[in-house]
Design a protein around this motif. Structure first.
Motif, PDB file in Angstrom:
ATOM      1  N   LEU A  56       0.646  -1.333   0.379  1.00 27.73           N
ATOM      2  CA  LEU A  56      -0.172  -0.048   0.231  1.00 27.73           C
ATOM      3  C   LEU A  56       0.578   1.445  -0.083  1.00 27.73           C
ATOM      4  O   LEU A  56       2.263   0.698   0.682  1.00 27.73           O
ATOM      5  CB  LEU A  56      -1.051   0.026   1.188  1.00 27.73           C
ATOM      6  N   GLN A  57       0.570   2.374  -0.761  1.00 31.63           N
ATOM      7  CA  GLN A  57       0.974   3.624  -0.665  1.00 31.63           C
ATOM      8  C   GLN A  57       0.101   5.147  -0.188  1.00 31.63           C
ATOM      9  O   GLN A  57      -0.493   4.887  -0.532  1.00 31.63           O
ATOM     10  CB  GLN A  57       1.511   3.409  -1.555  1.00 31.63           C
ATOM     11  N   TYR A  58       0.885   5.779   0.548  1.00 33.13           N
ATOM     12  CA  TYR A  58      -0.074   7.246   0.707  1.00 33.13           C
ATOM     13  C   TYR A  58       1.190   8.224   0.516  1.00 33.13           C
ATOM     14  O   TYR A  58       2.596   7.483   1.324  1.00 33.13           O
ATOM     15  CB  TYR A  58      -0.846   7.520   2.141  1.00 33.13           C
ATOM     16  N   SER A  59       1.510   9.400  -0.087  1.00 42.89           N
ATOM     17  CA  SER A  59       1.873  10.601  -0.134  1.00 42.89           C
ATOM     18  C   SER A  59       0.842  11.113   0.148  1.00 42.89           C
ATOM     19  O   SER A  59       0.142  11.672  -0.360  1.00 42.89           O
ATOM     20  CB  SER A  59       2.710   9.916  -1.298  1.00 42.89           C
ATOM     21  N   PHE A  60       1.789  12.555   1.075  1.00 35.77           N
ATOM     22  CA  PHE A  60       0.936  13.967   0.327  1.00 35.77           C
ATOM     23  C   PHE A  60       2.043  14.996   0.730  1.00 35.77           C
ATOM     24  O   PHE A  60       3.534  14.886   0.900  1.00 35.77           O
ATOM     25  CB  PHE A  60       0.718  14.041   2.313  1.00 35.77           C
ATOM     26  N   LEU A  61       1.884  15.834  -0.401  1.00 33.65           N
ATOM     27  CA  LEU A  61       2.673  16.855  -0.660  1.00 33.65           C
ATOM     28  C   LEU A  61       2.087  18.041  -0.663  1.00 33.65           C
ATOM     29  O   LEU A  61       0.881  18.316  -1.592  1.00 33.65           O
ATOM     30  CB  LEU A  61       3.629  16.875  -2.004  1.00 33.65           C
ATOM     31  N   LYS A  62       2.752  19.557  -0.464  1.00 32.90           N
ATOM     32  CA  LYS A  62       2.924  20.210  -0.045  1.00 32.90           C
ATOM     33  C   LYS A  62       3.743  21.667  -0.506  1.00 32.90           C
ATOM     34  O   LYS A  62       5.184  21.718   0.101  1.00 32.90           O
ATOM     35  CB  LYS A  62       1.965  20.624   0.969  1.00 32.90           C
ATOM     36  N   GLN A  63       3.595  22.391  -1.585  1.00 33.60           N
ATOM     37  CA  GLN A  63       4.297  23.722  -1.368  1.00 33.60           C
ATOM     38  C   GLN A  63       3.748  25.013  -1.403  1.00 33.60           C
ATOM     39  O   GLN A  63       2.261  24.461  -2.453  1.00 33.60           O
ATOM     40  CB  GLN A  63       5.068  23.749  -2.858  1.00 33.60           C
ATOM     41  N   SER A  64       3.975  25.444  -0.576  1.00 33.91           N
ATOM     42  CA  SER A  64       2.974  26.482   0.928  1.00 33.91           C
ATOM     43  C   SER A  64       3.050  27.585  -0.781  1.00 33.91           C
ATOM     44  O   SER A  64       3.820  28.052  -1.656  1.00 33.91           O
ATOM     45  CB  SER A  64       3.955  26.925   1.663  1.00 33.91           C
ATOM     46  N   ASP A  65       1.762  28.504  -0.948  1.00 34.85           N
ATOM     47  CA  ASP A  65       1.313  29.267  -2.284  1.00 34.85           C
ATOM     48  C   ASP A  65       1.253  28.473  -3.327  1.00 34.85           C
ATOM     49  O   ASP A  65       1.803  29.277  -4.449  1.00 34.85           O
ATOM     50  CB  ASP A  65       1.725  30.415  -1.586  1.00 34.85           C
ATOM     51  N   PHE A  66       1.486  26.936  -3.840  1.00 36.96           N
ATOM     52  CA  PHE A  66       1.556  27.071  -4.943  1.00 36.96           C
ATOM     53  C   PHE A  66       0.677  25.153  -5.609  1.00 36.96           C
ATOM     54  O   PHE A  66      -0.182  25.599  -6.288  1.00 36.96           O
ATOM     55  CB  PHE A  66       3.001  25.744  -5.284  1.00 36.96           C
ATOM     56  N   TYR A  67       1.102  24.569  -4.294  1.00 37.31           N
ATOM     57  CA  TYR A  67       0.134  23.831  -4.512  1.00 37.31           C
ATOM     58  C   TYR A  67       0.084  22.385  -3.204  1.00 37.31           C
ATOM     59  O   TYR A  67       1.082  22.320  -2.679  1.00 37.31           O
ATOM     60  CB  TYR A  67       0.547  22.438  -5.469  1.00 37.31           C
ATOM     61  N   SER A  68      -0.722  21.069  -3.049  1.00 40.92           N
ATOM     62  CA  SER A  68      -0.469  20.451  -2.723  1.00 40.92           C
ATOM     63  C   SER A  68      -1.798  19.004  -3.114  1.00 40.92           C
ATOM     64  O   SER A  68      -2.005  18.841  -3.900  1.00 40.92           O
ATOM     65  CB  SER A  68      -1.787  20.539  -1.297  1.00 40.92           C
ATOM     66  N   SER A  69      -1.006  17.820  -2.669  1.00 41.49           N
ATOM     67  CA  SER A  69      -0.980  16.650  -3.364  1.00 41.49           C
ATOM     68  C   SER A  69      -1.121  15.681  -2.449  1.00 41.49           C
ATOM     69  O   SER A  69      -0.571  15.446  -1.678  1.00 41.49           O
ATOM     70  CB  SER A  69      -0.231  15.891  -4.254  1.00 41.49           C
ATOM     71  N   HIS A  70      -2.349  14.379  -3.250  1.00 43.94           N
ATOM     72  CA  HIS A  70      -2.771  13.527  -2.523  1.00 43.94           C
ATOM     73  C   HIS A  70      -2.050  12.086  -3.048  1.00 43.94           C
ATOM     74  O   HIS A  70      -3.322  12.438  -4.037  1.00 43.94           O
ATOM     75  CB  HIS A  70      -3.841  13.449  -1.486  1.00 43.94           C
ATOM     76  N   MET A  71      -1.366  11.222  -3.046  1.00 43.38           N
ATOM     77  CA  MET A  71      -1.850  10.299  -3.536  1.00 43.38           C
ATOM     78  C   MET A  71      -1.488   8.824  -2.934  1.00 43.38           C
ATOM     79  O   MET A  71      -1.214   8.769  -1.580  1.00 43.38           O
ATOM     80  CB  MET A  71      -0.101  10.330  -4.496  1.00 43.38           C
ATOM     81  N   TYR A  72      -2.289   7.592  -3.357  1.00 42.96           N
ATOM     82  CA  TYR A  72      -2.701   7.054  -2.631  1.00 42.96           C
ATOM     83  C   TYR A  72      -2.895   5.707  -3.313  1.00 42.96           C
ATOM     84  O   TYR A  72      -3.572   5.663  -4.448  1.00 42.96           O
ATOM     85  CB  TYR A  72      -4.117   6.770  -1.773  1.00 42.96           C
ATOM     86  N   GLY A  73      -2.714   4.339  -2.825  1.00 38.95           N
ATOM     87  CA  GLY A  73      -2.897   3.025  -3.775  1.00 38.95           C
ATOM     88  C   GLY A  73      -2.229   1.980  -2.923  1.00 38.95           C
ATOM     89  O   GLY A  73      -2.000   1.539  -2.112  1.00 38.95           O
ATOM     90  N   GLY A  74      -2.257   1.234  -4.176  1.00 39.71           N
ATOM     91  CA  GLY A  74      -1.601  -0.302  -4.191  1.00 39.71           C
ATOM     92  C   GLY A  74      -0.400  -0.549  -5.697  1.00 39.71           C
ATOM     93  O   GLY A  74      -0.022   0.268  -6.254  1.00 39.71           O
ATOM     94  N   SER A  75       0.047  -2.402  -5.129  1.00 35.70           N
ATOM     95  CA  SER A  75       1.395  -2.471  -5.861  1.00 35.70           C
ATOM     96  C   SER A  75       0.998  -3.579  -5.664  1.00 35.70           C
ATOM     97  O   SER A  75       1.170  -4.434  -4.731  1.00 35.70           O
ATOM     98  CB  SER A  75       2.097  -2.163  -5.410  1.00 35.70           C
ATOM     99  N   VAL A  76       1.379  -4.804  -6.563  1.00 33.38           N
ATOM    100  CA  VAL A  76       1.600  -5.742  -6.942  1.00 33.38           C
ATOM    101  C   VAL A  76       3.502  -6.322  -6.684  1.00 33.38           C
ATOM    102  O   VAL A  76       3.166  -4.816  -7.180  1.00 33.38           O
ATOM    103  CB  VAL A  76       1.264  -7.657  -7.355  1.00 33.38           C
ATOM    104  N   ILE A  77       4.491  -7.089  -6.292  1.00 34.30           N
ATOM    105  CA  ILE A  77       5.735  -7.305  -6.965  1.00 34.30           C
ATOM    106  C   ILE A  77       5.597  -8.550  -6.853  1.00 34.30           C
ATOM    107  O   ILE A  77       5.444  -9.460  -6.226  1.00 34.30           O
ATOM    108  CB  ILE A  77       6.706  -5.973  -5.900  1.00 34.30           C
ATOM    109  N   ALA A  78       6.627  -9.175  -7.674  1.00 32.25           N
ATOM    110  CA  ALA A  78       7.195 -10.032  -7.730  1.00 32.25           C
ATOM    111  C   ALA A  78       8.808  -9.746  -8.081  1.00 32.25           C
ATOM    112  O   ALA A  78       9.753  -9.509  -8.536  1.00 32.25           O
ATOM    113  CB  ALA A  78       7.003 -11.185  -9.005  1.00 32.25           C
ATOM    114  N   LEU A  79       9.576 -11.184  -7.000  1.00 33.89           N
ATOM    115  CA  LEU A  79      10.522 -10.820  -6.919  1.00 33.89           C
ATOM    116  C   LEU A  79      11.670 -12.447  -7.385  1.00 33.89           C
ATOM    117  O   LEU A  79      10.606 -12.671  -6.930  1.00 33.89           O
ATOM    118  CB  LEU A  79      11.231 -10.450  -5.480  1.00 33.89           C
ATOM    119  N   PHE A  80      12.336 -11.484  -8.100  1.00 34.14           N
ATOM    120  CA  PHE A  80      13.192 -13.631  -8.458  1.00 34.14           C
ATOM    121  C   PHE A  80      15.283 -13.815  -8.516  1.00 34.14           C
ATOM    122  O   PHE A  80      15.860 -11.912  -8.450  1.00 34.14           O
ATOM    123  CB  PHE A  80      12.896 -13.119  -9.334  1.00 34.14           C
ATOM    124  N   ASN A  81      15.573 -14.010  -7.076  1.00 35.77           N
ATOM    125  CA  ASN A  81      16.822 -13.984  -6.691  1.00 35.77           C
ATOM    126  C   ASN A  81      17.325 -15.112  -7.715  1.00 35.77           C
ATOM    127  O   ASN A  81      17.677 -16.318  -7.029  1.00 35.77           O
ATOM    128  CB  ASN A  81      17.117 -14.100  -4.742  1.00 35.77           C
TER     129      ASN A  81
END
Length: 180
Positions: free
Chosen positions: A80-105
């Motif tokens: 799962l992922q959640y991010s909040f970004l804010k630049q004063s007097d310019f923008y704010s952003s919320h990002m949320y979601g998910g992912s699936v991953i496969a690893l090979f060694n």
């Protein structure tokens, strides 16, 4: 006739005794040995936490991940992922979601990965409602890294990168992956 009835009763009591004894033996079996699943012993947890603060700038993110080690070479998982970004007097952003991953060694020190990520992005530009945006961003990453125990350091490439509508500045991104 009494002798035959007594014999049948003895047979029945013997049968009931052995059934009861068998049930007692099953009840005494240790549940922590044979019946316990090894699933959770093959699961690892990890992820990332980020905090960046500056003059009028904030970036806060959290991304927990869990993987299941299929064997010594292959692992699969979800995050799962959640991010909040804010630049004063310019923008704010919320990002949320998910992912699936496969690893090979292929060998202990090398880790190859594929990850499909789906993020919902909400951007509010300060002072302008017409330039705000809400969209889904999909990333398909292929990566390679050097692995030391539970830590992998590497680079990944977003094969679905789009300059016009993307949350990342570049298709090529470094990563650090940690699982416990």
């Amino acid at each position: 006739m009494k002798k035959n009835a007594l014999h049948n009763l003895t047979k029945r009591l013997t049968f009931v005794f052995f059934i009861a004894l068998s049930l007692q033996m099953i009840a005494q079996e240790n549940p922590n040995t044979e019946n316990k699943s090894d699933f959770w012993s093959d699961v690892q947890f990890g992820g990332g936490i980020g905090l960046a603060l500056g003059s009028g700038y904030s970036n806060i993110s959290i991304s927990p991940t869990a993987i299941f080690n299929v064997n010594q070479y292959v692992s699969v998982g979800a995050g799962l992922q959640y991010s909040f970004l804010k630049q004063s007097d310019f923008y704010s952003s919320h990002m949320y979601g998910g992912s699936v991953i496969a690893l090979f060694n292929p060998i202990e020190e090398i880790q190859l990965s594929t990850e499909l990520e789906q993020l919902r992005v909400n951007v509010d530009l300060e002072g302008s409602n017409s330039n705000s945006a809400d969209f889904w961003n999909t990333g398909l990453f292929v990566g390679a890294g050097y692995r030391m125990d539970n830590i992998t350091i590497g680079i990944r490439y977003n094969v679905l990168f789009n300059n016009d509508k993307n949350v990342y500045a570049d298709a090529l991104m470094p990563f650090v992956r940690v699982f416990f």
